[in-house]
Scaffold this active site. Structure first.
Site, PDB file in Angstrom:
ATOM      1  CE  LYS A 169      -0.404  -0.031   5.057  1.00 20.22           C
ATOM      2  NZ  LYS A 169      -1.329  -0.113   6.198  1.00 20.22           N
ATOM      3  CG  MET A 218       9.033  23.275  -0.056  1.00 22.70           C
ATOM      4  SD  MET A 218       7.793  24.195  -0.995  1.00 22.70           S
ATOM      5  CE  MET A 218       6.536  24.413   0.263  1.00 22.70           C
TER       6      MET A 218
END
Length: 375
Positions: A44, A318
């Site tokens: 998954k 970021m």
């Protein structure tokens, strides 16, 4: 655009290397540990962020015949690679999605009475069958203590009443974390009582950590995930799994700081003397947690530069993070920095950030250049 496959090494700020041979070796190790129980694979979340397609292909070719995904679209992708595998969809069946499961021969893990009713009605009305001519498959997830998804005993009785409409091939539950031993013992006791109501179905209870728990029954199918990808399923003990991932970045600037100069947007780190810092092309968008420079004990994380451990400083942006390379050898623009690899494992990296290894793996950014090793 699939950035993970289309971005080139020269364009990427970070490079994620995935050792498919190590994933296969880990699955083979677990298969031996599990003895008579079938060793499946949990793929998954894009195989924990490492690429569902390449991972399923490698494991399927190695002999893995059962896969667990979270969503039907993941099951559809896995089916294209593993045509005769059993594929279970863990998050149940959403309304009006039964045809998708039938079209791709996916087994929904039914977690509630409405799901059971929907699947039973679809099977009865359409008369759909598997490619081999049998009833369509399903699994029942039993609620034994986590109170997230699953059938309570009274739900199970209703499900059994409708189970002649499809083939309940598996009953399963999800265990608490290994440190909650008393809770796990109660879960096993509940599961044992409930599973006996469907004696012909195979049973599954063990995830990566539970495989190594003492006195934990493995039943018929085990569902390793984290361990396949190199995470330690035995915290506090040596890791029996091979490392799978390596995350690297590049130095894009080196500068000398005078005493008192600060680093980063939060201005939380100041040089106590002349320091040489290196800014690397990696940040939160590449899966680097901000907490690597803000741990409770103040230790924080470190990268490996020129063979030396260099602490992260000044916060994680970021796109950028700085490391203190004052104690390393000569550093220049373009030098490679190890973020995760031989010297810093997934578990080391996660511990430094104060998060789980699962979170680290699944955060690794799509803008990394992802390359696969098979030997």
């Amino acid at each position: 655009m699939d950035l993970a496959t289309e971005v080139t090494p020269s364009e990427a700020g970070t490079i994620l290397t995935v050792d498919l041979a190590a994933i296969v070796a880990n699955w083979q190790t677990l298969r031996v540990v599990c003895g008579d129980a079938e060793c499946a694979a949990v793929v998954k979340a894009d195989a924990y962020g490492l690429g569902l397609g390449p991972v399923v292909k490698a494991l399927y070719e190695a002999g893995c015949k059962t896969f667990f995904v979270a969503h039907a679209f993941e099951g559809r992708a896995a089916r294209a690679i593993a045509p005769d595998a059993a594929i279970f969809v863990l998050n149940g069946m959403r309304p009006n999605t039964a045809p998708l499961y039938a079209d791709f021969n996916l087994a929904p893990v039914l977690c509630s009475v409405p799901e059971i009713e929907d699947w039973g009605q679809y099977c009865a009305v359409t008369g759909r069958r598997t490619p081999e001519g049998g009833l369509l498959p399903a699994a029942f997830r039993l609620e034994t203590g986590l109170n997230q998804l699953g059938l309570k005993p009274y739900d199970l009785e209703h499900g059994i009443h409708l189970s002649h409409l499809f083939d309940v091939t598996l009953v399963m539950t999800q265990l608490a974390r290994a440190e909650h031993g008393e809770a796990i013992a109660k879960q096993i006791e509940k599961f044992e009582i409930m599973r006996m109501r469907l004696p012909k179905a195979r049973a599954s209870i063990a995830n990566s950590g539970a495989i190594f728990l003492e006195a934990n029954p493995l039943y018929d199918v085990v569902r390793p995930g984290y361990a396949l990808y190199g995470g330690n399923p035995t915290p506090g003990r040596p890791n029996p799994m091979k490392p799978v991932v390596r995350l690297e970045s590049q130095v894009i600037q080196v500068r000398i700081l005078e005493p008192g100069e600060r680093v980063g947007e939060d201005q939380g780190w100041a040089a106590r003397g002349p320091r040489r810092i290196s800014t690397i092309s990696a940040g939160t968008a590449d899966g680097i947690p901000q907490s690597l420079t803000k741990t409770k004990n103040g230790a924080g994380g470190a990268a490996i530069v020129q063979g030396k451990r260099c602490p992260y400083i000044g916060g994680v942006g970021m796109d950028l993070v700085a490391v203190d390379t004052s104690d390393s050898g000569y550093i220049e623009r373009g030098d490679i920095v190890e973020l995760i690899g031989p010297s810093i494992t997934i578990d080391d990296f996660a511990a430094a950030a104060g998060v789980s290894g699962y979170e680290i793996l699944t955060r690794l950014g799509q803008r990394c250049h992802r390359r696969y090793q098979k030997l």
